[in-house]
Design an enzyme around this catalytic site. Structure first.
Site, PDB file in Angstrom:
ATOM      1  N   CYS A 172       0.873  -1.173   0.000  1.00 56.10           N
ATOM      2  CA  CYS A 172       0.000   0.000   0.000  1.00 56.10           C
ATOM      3  C   CYS A 172       0.915   1.230   0.000  1.00 56.10           C
ATOM      4  O   CYS A 172       2.122   1.110  -0.125  1.00 56.10           O
ATOM      5  CB  CYS A 172      -0.987  -0.001   1.163  1.00 56.10           C
ATOM      6  SG  CYS A 172      -0.274   0.178   2.794  1.00 56.10           S
ATOM      7  N   CYS A 192      -4.301  -0.850  -1.828  1.00 55.48           N
ATOM      8  CA  CYS A 192      -4.850   0.506  -1.927  1.00 55.48           C
ATOM      9  C   CYS A 192      -4.730   0.963  -3.369  1.00 55.48           C
ATOM     10  O   CYS A 192      -3.809   0.558  -4.083  1.00 55.48           O
ATOM     11  CB  CYS A 192      -4.168   1.479  -0.961  1.00 55.48           C
ATOM     12  SG  CYS A 192      -2.557   2.086  -1.480  1.00 55.48           S
ATOM     13  N   CYS A 206       5.299  -0.023 -10.234  1.00 56.85           N
ATOM     14  CA  CYS A 206       6.093  -0.781  -9.277  1.00 56.85           C
ATOM     15  C   CYS A 206       7.185  -1.543 -10.018  1.00 56.85           C
ATOM     16  O   CYS A 206       7.173  -1.612 -11.243  1.00 56.85           O
ATOM     17  CB  CYS A 206       5.195  -1.755  -8.509  1.00 56.85           C
ATOM     18  SG  CYS A 206       4.130  -0.947  -7.291  1.00 56.85           S
TER      19      CYS A 206
END
Length: 281
Positions: free
Chosen positions: A123, A199, A207
């Protein structure tokens, strides 16, 4: 369909339209509000509208209205058809080279093996939701899974309301801390079998390209940290987030990983992530 391929490639050849496509791919099968897409990509509403219109025209994106909000999702069937066409057309006469890229949901891939799996929950702050998920998986199925968590923009401390919930539920919090996602992208980092975002903000960000192509999923939940009100209301929000994640972890750990192909497993994980609060017990 073949006549659409040049238009689709031309549309995706624009860097920002490609970035929008990649964001919707990360969020699939979610239907994402236009405003959230604009915020995540730093685009003006008019610019985003033009990009979405281009993707809609070539059939790669679908649009749905929810109240006054327009929501967008990839048309995965059209995406698959486009990729299959490109790969099959380029690989005529050499199916041995392209077969791994042209798997469909009907053919599947080999089932996961019977071993202990590494799971990472992400998150933004790594102070509540991802910490909840890490703690729940470790407590409920620590014999089958190694659980980790990280944040894209972690703070220095865990949220005190989250810590209170974990203590109340009997979790060991001695080793818990907020961690940056970079800790898990180095050469000595664990090789993950599953990576989940919990989230929307983290799911909307780029990422690392995880080594080994882990199964990924988005189990987005509202941020309890952002709840306004007195301490009782804030504590309730953290309890609800914990309960929602516990239900999802229960469903995940109940999956028979040995009997599921990778594609079937991905579908199950997507289904878990699509559950709303109304679906939870």
């Amino acid at each position: 369909m073949e006549t659409m391929i040049p238009s689709r490639l031309s549309t995706l050849g624009h860097p920002q339209r490609l970035a929008l496509f990649r964001l919707l791919m990360r969020r699939y099968p979610d239907e994402v509000p236009a405003g959230e897409l604009a915020d995540a990509l730093g685009l003006k509403a008019s610019t985003l509208s033009a990009y979405l219109s281009a993707l809609l025209q070539v059939g790669l994106v679908t649009q749905a209205r929810e109240g006054t909000s327009l929501r967008y999702s990839l048309d995965m069937e059209q995406v698959r058809q486009t990729l299959d066409y490109l790969v099959l057309d380029c690989c005529r006469g050499r199916p041995d080279l392209c077969a791994p890229l042209t798997l469909t949901p009907q053919t599947g891939t080999p089932a996961m093996t019977d071993r202990k799996y590494n799971v990472l929950f992400i998150c933004s702050g790594n102070s509540a939701r991802s910490i909840f998920a890490e703690s729940l998986l470790r407590k409920q199925a620590g014999d089958r899974f190694n659980a980790f968590s990280a944040g894209t923009r972690p703070g220095s401390l865990l949220n005190p309301f989250a810590v209170a919930v974990l203590r109340e539920k009997g979790h060991d919090i001695s080793a818990l801390r907020a961690k940056d996602i970079s800790e898990f992208s180095g050469p000595n980092a664990p090789k993950f079998d599953f990576v989940f975002t919990v989230c929307n903000q983290a799911a909307n960000e780029e990422c690392p390209a995880w080594e080994g192509q882990p199964v990924t999923g988005h189990w987005g939940l509202a941020d309890p940290v952002k709840v306004d009100g007195n301490d009782a209301l804030k504590a309730l929000a953290f309890q609800e987030a914990y309960g929602a994640l516990k239900h999802r972890i229960d469903l995940f750990t109940a999956l028979n990983l040995d009997s599921l192909s990778r594609l079937a497993l991905q579908s199950k994980i997507d289904d878990i992530g699509q559950q709303t609060y109304e679906d939870l017990p």
